[in-house]
Each structure stands twice: as structure tokens, then as C-alpha cells.
Design an enzyme around this catalytic site. Structure first.
Site: not given
Ligand code: EPZ
Length: 430
Positions: A22-23, A117, A122, A309, A401
Site C-alpha cells: 500500500k505504502n 489521526c 502528523r 507499522d 484501508r
Molecule cells: C508513512 O507515514 C507511512 N504512510 C506510515 O504508515 C508509517 O507509519 C510512517 O511513514 C512511518 O514509517 C505512508 O507511507 C502512506 P513520516 P508518514 O512522515 O510519511 C513526523 C500505515 O500504517 N513528521 O515518516 O506520514 C511525524 O509526525 C501508515 O501504513 C513531522 O513532524 O510518516 C512522525 O512523528 C501509518 N513533520 C514522524 O515524523 C513532517 O512534515 C515520521 O512521520 C512529517 C513527519
């Protein structure tokens, strides 16, 4: 609202096939916006988030054909609008992945700012800061992120992410692919999905080096062309079914997976008493070892270390391991929602800050529980599979999802699981 009814205690036995990731499919579908030519993606998982992503592309004006359920042929030739509406973004935050391609190709993009969420706030501040470094102006207008490239084209830059962000890295890869000049991304995310996106973009004519390492170099090009690509297998679905075999004391052959994408998970599960045998390049044979499961600590970290995850699914397994284990969640600030539901089933879990402590082995009994997010739902399914009696899991739209046909896949290996829609058991899913 659909529920699952699961009668636990059945050891799962047989073969399960893994679907596309999915990702990876989500950013790859967004990348089709970077060209007017047709991009064909195979092995796209048939899950809710991809149906949403497809709708977003069509709302923007792209044509999406699916000659086969898991093949998407996208032609983003007549893009009439550059806006991802609130209705879509609120159901799927990954819609923000439209920002990079729209900005890169059309010099403008408008995406509703995703709210938080269940697992955390996020924010996408790191995405937006990177776009500004690429020469875009970014403003917030009544809840929408409005981004523009003043000179119509982004300019390559040195981007240093202060925190590893998966979709942030993906957004910048897509934006930089068409920027003028070179972009270097420091502290880039290293997930297999990043490498898969880079492979697709390079097939489209992009010039990306270093995907999968913490430093990526991207030489912007004038335009990108069509391509054909097969999405990698879903490493989190793979990890989830490995846990399913171990937690039910069954034996599963897991096919069409890519073990090298979840080395840290396999290593940790082996340490905890799960026997995982590489049958060939893309199949694993999994069962609980004769000595049983032992409690092992884990900390979630960016790839290639243990993925957040898989945290919820691992917690379910640790309720069945002898001894006390700790799970430290370092990526999201509120990703223990599943724990309170596991406790209602009899798990012994307590918390201190971002660390949960699980005392096993706990006898789990079926209960009415509620899913809160995608991976929490998976954790509750796993617990229900080994609990005695019936568990009813509410709000299973979360699991739909990201897990293709999970009722059919588990049912085919002996799980007593059915989907209740308005209280009526549905025939096994096709
Ligand atoms: C991706 O989300 C995945 N989703 C998530 O999978 C996964 O849990 C996550 O990466 C971490 O591996 C997809 O790929 C569609 P991040 P993403 O940006 O990109 C902070 C699932 O279950 N952050 O790597 O949104 C954020 O709050 C989903 O399939 C900022 O502060 O995650 C988090 O604490 C859930 N500012 C950390 O970084 C930003 O601009 C990592 O977030 C971006 C992120």
C-alpha cells in the site's frame, strides 16, 4: 459499520499470498501526475486507500483504467484542477503526495492540510519547508496548503530533513524530478517503498541516485514519460501474517513476499521464538518454535530498523510470550491505542511514557473491541485469533484501508473469521 467476528484458538495452516505494498502504490500512483503519458502499475493492492487515491487522480482529471483488478493504467494528460479536496484528504492523509507532482509539473498545487489521526498529530511542516527550499511559495488559506512555483518551475536545492519523513522524502523526490538543476536530500527515508518509487521515477526518465540510503541526488529533467512498473510486496502485511502463524501456533507458507524488506522484523521474531525459514527468494515457512515464545524488547525506528507499522502486531504476540517485554515507540506520539483493547481481552500491559511493558504469557478471552487505526486493527485480529471464545472487532473500515481481503486470506488457512455487516454474516469474501 462492518464488524469482524472471530472465534479464536484455531492454529492457522496453509498458504497465504502477499499483496502489493500500500505504502508504495500510494506514492507511485501520485507519480503518474508527473507526465501526460500513460503509466501502468501492476500489483496494486485492492484496498480502500488505493481506491481513494484513484478517485483523487480522476478528480484531478486523469484517466485511470483497470484492465485487471490490480493493474492501473493512468494517463494524467488532461489535468484540469490542481486541488486535492478536503473530503478526500480527511479520509486519507497520503493525498498530500499530490503536492509534489502537481507543483513540479504545473507550478501550482492546493491540498487540504491533513488533520491529525489516531496515532498522532502528523504535521507536514517538513514537506512544506522543503518545497520552499525548492523555490515554491507556500501559504495556508482556510485550511488548504496553497503552493506555487513563482517562475513556473522549481529550482533544485540542498534539502536536509531534521527528522526522517517517508512521505516527505517521497514528495521531494517527485518535486525535484522536474526541477531545474540538482537536488540533494540529506537524512532521506530509506524504506523499500522509497526505492520502489525511485525505480518507477527513473523508468519515467528521472535521474535519481542513492534511493535507499540517507543521501539522495536528483538531477531535474525537462519532462518525464510513461512507464510500466510492478509494485513491491507489502512488508507489513508479510510481518502481520508471520505473527499470525506464531500467535496461533500454526504453520504458514507466505508467498510472493520480499523477506529482505523486513530483515529487522524477521530477526526480532526469530529471537522471540518464531521459526522463519526462507523457502526461496519470495516465500517463507513460519511456525512457533518448540520452545515457545520468549519476551524480547523492541524499539521502533526508521528503516532498516524495526518499523513502527509492526509495533501493534508485535505487542499482540508479546502477550503470548513468557516473560516481560518492553516496546518503545519512537516515531508516533500516540500509537498504543490497541493496548487498551488488548487489556480488555486479558493482556497484562502497563505504560511509562512512550514505552509499554507487556507481561506474558496472558490468557486472552474474546471480547467486544474497537479498532482505532490500521495497524491497531491488525493487532486486535491477531489477539482474537489466539483468544478463547468470540471476539467482535468494531470499525473494521480501518483494516480495509491496508489489508486486501484479510477475511478471505485468513479464512482460507483455517481462521474462524467472518465479516458482519449490520449484524448479518457475509458469505466468505470472494
Ligand atoms: C508513512 O507515514 C507511512 N504512510 C506510515 O504508515 C508509517 O507509519 C510512517 O511513514 C512511518 O514509517 C505512508 O507511507 C502512506 P513520516 P508518514 O512522515 O510519511 C513526523 C500505515 O500504517 N513528521 O515518516 O506520514 C511525524 O509526525 C501508515 O501504513 C513531522 O513532524 O510518516 C512522525 O512523528 C501509518 N513533520 C514522524 O515524523 C513532517 O512534515 C515520521 O512521520 C512529517 C513527519
Amino acid at each position: 459499520m462492518d464488524k469482524f467476528s472471530i472465534h479464536g484458538g484455531e492454529p492457522l495452516k496453509g498458504t497465504i499470498e502477499i499483496s502489493g505494498a500500500k505504502n508504495s502504490a500510494l506514492p507511485c500512483l501520485a507519480a503518474t501526475l508527473l507526465t501526460a503519458e500513460t503509466v501502468t502499475l501492476h500489483n496494486v493492492p485492492y484496498v480502500k486507500d488505493l481506491i481513494t487515491q484513484r478517485r483523487l487522480l480522476e478528480d484531478l482529471g486523469a484517466t485511470v483504467l483497470t484492465p485487471e483488478l490490480r493493474t492501473h493504467k493512468v494517463t494524467a494528460k488532461n489535468i484540469e484542477t490542481f486541488e486535492a479536496p478536503y473530503e478526500l484528504v480527511k479520509t486519507m492523509r497520503a493525498s498530500v503526495l499530490a503536492l509534489g507532482p502537481l507543483l513540479a509539473r504545473f507550478g501550482q498545487a492546493k491540498v487540504s492540510l491533513p488533520g491529525g489521526c489516531a496515532i498522532g498529530t502528523r504535521p507536514i511542516d517538513l514537506h512544506l519547508k522543503a518545497f520552499e527550499q525548492l523555490g515554491a511559495t507556500v501559504s495556508l488559506e482556510s485550511g488548504d496548503v496553497v503552493a506555487r512555483a513563482p517562475r513556473g518551475r522549481l529550482i533544485g536545492a540542498e534539502i536536509g530533513f531534521e527528522k526522517v519523513t517517508v512521505t516527505g522524502t517521497e514528495n521531494v523526490m517527485m518535486a525535484a524530478a522536474l526541477a531545474k538543476g540538482k537536488t540533494t536530500i540529506h537524512n532521506a527515508a530509506r524504506e523499500p517503498e522509497i526505492e520502489d518509487l525511485a525505480e518507477l521515477l527513473n523508468k519515467m526518465g528521472a535521474r535519481i541516485k542513492g534511493a535507499g540510503t540517507e543521501t539522495m541526488e536528483i538531477e531535474g529533467v525537462e519532462q518525464l514519460s510513461g512507464a510500466e512498473h510492478t509494485i513491491i510486496p507489502d512488508r507489513i502485511e508479510t510481518g502481520t501474517f508471520i505473527v499470525a502463524a506464531a500467535i496461533t501456533n500454526g504453520e504458514l507458507e507466505i508467498r510472493r513476499c520480499e523477506p529482505k524488506h523486513l530483515r529487522a522484523v524477521i530477526e526480532k521474531l526469530r529471537e522471540a521464538g518464531v521459526e522463519i525459514e526462507d523457502l526461496n527468494q519470495s516465500s517463507l515457512l513460519v511456525k512457533r518454535s518448540a520452545k515457545g515464545l520468549t519476551a524480547k524488547d523492541v524499539k521502533t525506528e526508521p528503516h532498516p530498523l524495526f518499523p513502527t507499522d509492526m509495533q501493534a502486531q508485535y505487542m499482540a504476540l508479546m502477550t503470548q510470550a513468557e516473560g516481560v517485554s518492553t516496546i518503545r515507540e519512537t516515531i508516533f506520539e500516540n500509537r498504543f491505542m490497541h493496548a487498551s483493547e488488548l487489556i480488555r481481552m486479558g493482556a497484562k500491559i502497563d505504560f511509562s511514557g512512550n514505552t509499554a511493558r507487556i507481561s506474558g504469557k496472558a490468557k486472552l478471552t474474546g471480547a467486544r473491541v474497537q479498532a482505532s487505526d490500521l495497524r491497531a486493527s491488525a493487532s486486535l485480529v491477531l489477539a482474537a485469533l489466539c483468544a478463547s471464545g468470540e471476539t467482535q472487532i468494531d470499525r473494521v473500515y480501518h483494516i480495509d484501508r491496508g489489508y486486501e481481503n484479510i477475511v478471505a486470506k485468513l479464512g482460507a488457512v483455517g481462521a474462524k473469521i467472518e465479516r458482519l455487516t449490520d449484524g448479518i454474516a457475509m458469505a466468505a469474501e470472494k
